[in-house]
Design a protein around this motif. Structure first.
Motif, short mmCIF file in Angstrom:
data_model
loop_
_atom_site.label_atom_id
_atom_site.label_comp_id
_atom_site.label_asym_id
_atom_site.label_seq_id
_atom_site.Cartn_x
_atom_site.Cartn_y
_atom_site.Cartn_z
N GLU A 21 58.12 -51.44 36.20
CA GLU A 21 59.74 -52.45 35.39
C GLU A 21 60.05 -51.11 34.46
OE1 GLU A 21 58.53 -56.81 34.12
OE2 GLU A 21 56.88 -55.68 34.58
N LEU A 22 59.66 -50.28 33.92
CA LEU A 22 60.20 -49.23 32.97
C LEU A 22 61.09 -47.86 33.26
CD1 LEU A 22 56.86 -49.77 30.11
CD2 LEU A 22 59.11 -50.69 29.92
N ARG A 23 61.92 -47.87 32.76
CA ARG A 23 63.10 -46.32 32.93
C ARG A 23 61.93 -45.44 32.39
NH1 ARG A 23 68.31 -49.60 34.43
NH2 ARG A 23 68.11 -50.10 36.15
N ALA A 24 62.50 -46.14 31.11
CA ALA A 24 61.67 -45.34 29.94
C ALA A 24 61.06 -45.35 28.98
CB ALA A 24 62.98 -44.56 29.20
N ALA A 25 59.83 -44.93 27.74
CA ALA A 25 59.12 -45.54 26.71
C ALA A 25 59.18 -44.16 25.94
CB ALA A 25 57.98 -45.41 27.24
N THR A 26 59.71 -44.73 25.00
CA THR A 26 59.46 -43.47 23.74
C THR A 26 59.54 -44.09 22.08
OG1 THR A 26 62.05 -44.01 22.68
CG2 THR A 26 61.23 -41.69 24.93
N VAL A 27 58.77 -43.44 21.43
CA VAL A 27 58.32 -43.73 19.65
C VAL A 27 59.51 -42.70 19.20
CG1 VAL A 27 56.45 -43.87 18.33
CG2 VAL A 27 55.58 -44.19 20.55
N GLU A 28 59.76 -44.11 18.34
CA GLU A 28 61.35 -43.73 17.60
C GLU A 28 60.14 -44.22 16.14
OE1 GLU A 28 64.05 -45.70 18.83
OE2 GLU A 28 64.63 -45.02 20.34
N GLY A 29 61.21 -43.49 15.35
CA GLY A 29 60.66 -43.52 13.68
C GLY A 29 59.53 -43.50 13.24
N ALA A 30 58.59 -42.83 13.51
CA ALA A 30 57.12 -42.14 13.68
C ALA A 30 57.27 -40.95 12.52
CB ALA A 30 56.61 -41.22 14.59
N PRO A 31 56.63 -41.02 11.94
CA PRO A 31 56.69 -40.01 10.56
C PRO A 31 55.67 -38.90 11.10
CG PRO A 31 54.16 -41.45 10.37
CD PRO A 31 55.63 -42.07 11.23
N VAL A 32 56.78 -37.51 11.55
CA VAL A 32 56.86 -36.34 11.86
C VAL A 32 56.95 -35.53 11.04
CG1 VAL A 32 56.90 -35.17 13.47
CG2 VAL A 32 57.04 -36.93 14.19
N ARG A 33 56.12 -34.65 11.05
CA ARG A 33 56.26 -33.13 9.87
C ARG A 33 55.25 -32.14 10.51
NH1 ARG A 33 54.63 -36.61 6.30
NH2 ARG A 33 56.32 -37.24 4.97
N SER A 34 55.95 -31.05 10.11
CA SER A 34 54.95 -29.85 10.71
C SER A 34 53.93 -29.84 9.96
CB SER A 34 55.81 -28.30 10.19
OG SER A 34 55.75 -28.29 8.70
N ALA A 35 53.06 -28.68 10.95
CA ALA A 35 50.97 -28.39 9.78
C ALA A 35 50.89 -28.61 9.21
CB ALA A 35 50.47 -27.79 11.03
N SER A 36 52.08 -27.64 8.52
CA SER A 36 51.77 -27.26 6.97
C SER A 36 52.92 -28.51 5.83
CB SER A 36 52.23 -25.82 6.58
OG SER A 36 53.90 -25.91 7.22
N ARG A 78 59.88 -47.79 22.62
CA ARG A 78 60.86 -48.39 22.89
C ARG A 78 60.41 -48.35 24.64
NH1 ARG A 78 66.74 -48.83 21.36
NH2 ARG A 78 68.15 -48.53 22.80
N LEU A 79 60.62 -49.62 25.09
CA LEU A 79 60.82 -49.24 26.36
C LEU A 79 62.13 -49.64 26.58
CD1 LEU A 79 58.09 -51.78 26.60
CD2 LEU A 79 57.65 -49.66 26.37
N GLU A 80 62.64 -48.57 27.80
CA GLU A 80 64.35 -49.38 28.48
C GLU A 80 63.42 -50.13 30.22
OE1 GLU A 80 66.89 -48.77 27.43
OE2 GLU A 80 66.51 -48.13 25.70
N THR A 81 64.27 -51.29 30.00
CA THR A 81 64.39 -52.03 31.44
C THR A 81 65.53 -51.44 32.29
OG1 THR A 81 64.79 -54.11 30.52
CG2 THR A 81 62.35 -53.04 29.90
N PRO A 82 65.44 -51.95 33.30
CA PRO A 82 67.02 -52.95 34.04
C PRO A 82 67.89 -53.41 33.24
CG PRO A 82 65.16 -52.59 35.09
CD PRO A 82 64.57 -52.86 34.51
N GLU A 83 67.13 -54.48 32.17
CA GLU A 83 67.89 -55.62 31.90
C GLU A 83 68.85 -55.28 30.65
OE1 GLU A 83 64.37 -56.19 33.18
OE2 GLU A 83 65.55 -57.30 34.87
N GLY A 84 67.92 -53.75 29.77
CA GLY A 84 68.10 -53.49 28.69
C GLY A 84 66.79 -53.05 28.41
N ALA A 85 66.87 -52.47 26.51
CA ALA A 85 65.72 -52.38 26.04
C ALA A 85 64.74 -53.04 24.66
CB ALA A 85 66.37 -50.72 24.63
N GLU A 86 63.72 -52.88 24.71
CA GLU A 86 62.92 -53.98 24.13
C GLU A 86 62.57 -53.06 23.04
OE1 GLU A 86 61.80 -57.30 24.86
OE2 GLU A 86 62.97 -57.19 26.74
N GLU A 87 62.40 -53.47 21.82
CA GLU A 87 62.00 -52.62 21.05
C GLU A 87 60.79 -53.49 20.12
OE1 GLU A 87 64.77 -52.09 18.09
OE2 GLU A 87 65.73 -50.08 19.52
N LEU A 88 59.46 -52.65 20.23
CA LEU A 88 58.34 -53.68 19.64
C LEU A 88 57.73 -52.59 18.52
CD1 LEU A 88 55.88 -53.27 22.91
CD2 LEU A 88 57.47 -55.00 22.05
#
Length: 168
Positions: free
Chosen positions: A53-68, A96-106
């Motif tokens: 059912e999914l076209r895409a699944a991505t994570v947004e807003g995660a705290p990300v930094r370089s290793a140092s 964020r889940l992309e479906t044929p009906e639109g985006a779902e955000e969990l």
């Protein structure tokens, strides 16, 4: 924890597993399962999406930094936690889940202490894409969780695992 995934002997989660609030997103061989407790309407709930059912699944807003920068952030966080007596809520992320009906955000909690390392974050996003396109399965992660010792591996090992699981 490996990348964006919290892996136990019983389940694979995006971000932290369900805590006291009962909210979490679990990945299975069939798809994505979202659960929540005591929503705005006072009711518990659950929803599932199959991988097909999914076209895409991505994570947004995660705290990300370089290793140092991550090491520096952890040191500062440790000092502040000790000085101020306890840590607050973990950062929120959106799956964020992309479906044929639109985006779902969990909404899910970050499981990283401080932040995710940039490379692990990118490899995790690649692995999520492979789950959606059917070229990888969360069952591989679950198997590792059953066979593992329950500890989080060091960053180089986590990155190697993510590459192996994605088949890259």
């Amino acid at each position: 924890m490996v990348g964006l995934f919290w892996i136990t002997a019983d389940a694979v989660y995006v971000g932290a597993p369900p805590g006291t609030e009962g909210r979490g997103v679990r990945l299975t061989g069939q798809g994505v399962e979202a659960v929540w407790a005591d929503g705005a309407d006072g009711a518990d709930g659950a929803r599932t999406w199959t991988w097909a059912e999914l076209r895409a699944a991505t994570v947004e807003g995660a705290p990300v930094r370089s290793a140092s920068r991550r090491r520096l952030s952890l040191a500062v966080e440790t000092v502040l936690t000790a000085a101020l007596g306890g840590a607050g809520e973990p950062p929120q992320m959106i799956l964020r889940l992309e479906t044929p009906e639109g985006a779902e955000e969990l909404s899910v909690h970050s499981a990283a202490a401080g932040a995710y390392v940039e490379e692990e974050f990118a490899l995790s996003q690649d692995l999520l894409a492979r789950f959606v396109d059917g070229t990888a399965s969360p069952l591989t992660l679950a198997e590792w969780g059953r066979d593992g010792d329950g500890t989080t591996p060091k960053p180089p090992t986590r990155q190697t695992l993510l590459r192996e699981w994605a088949g890259t």
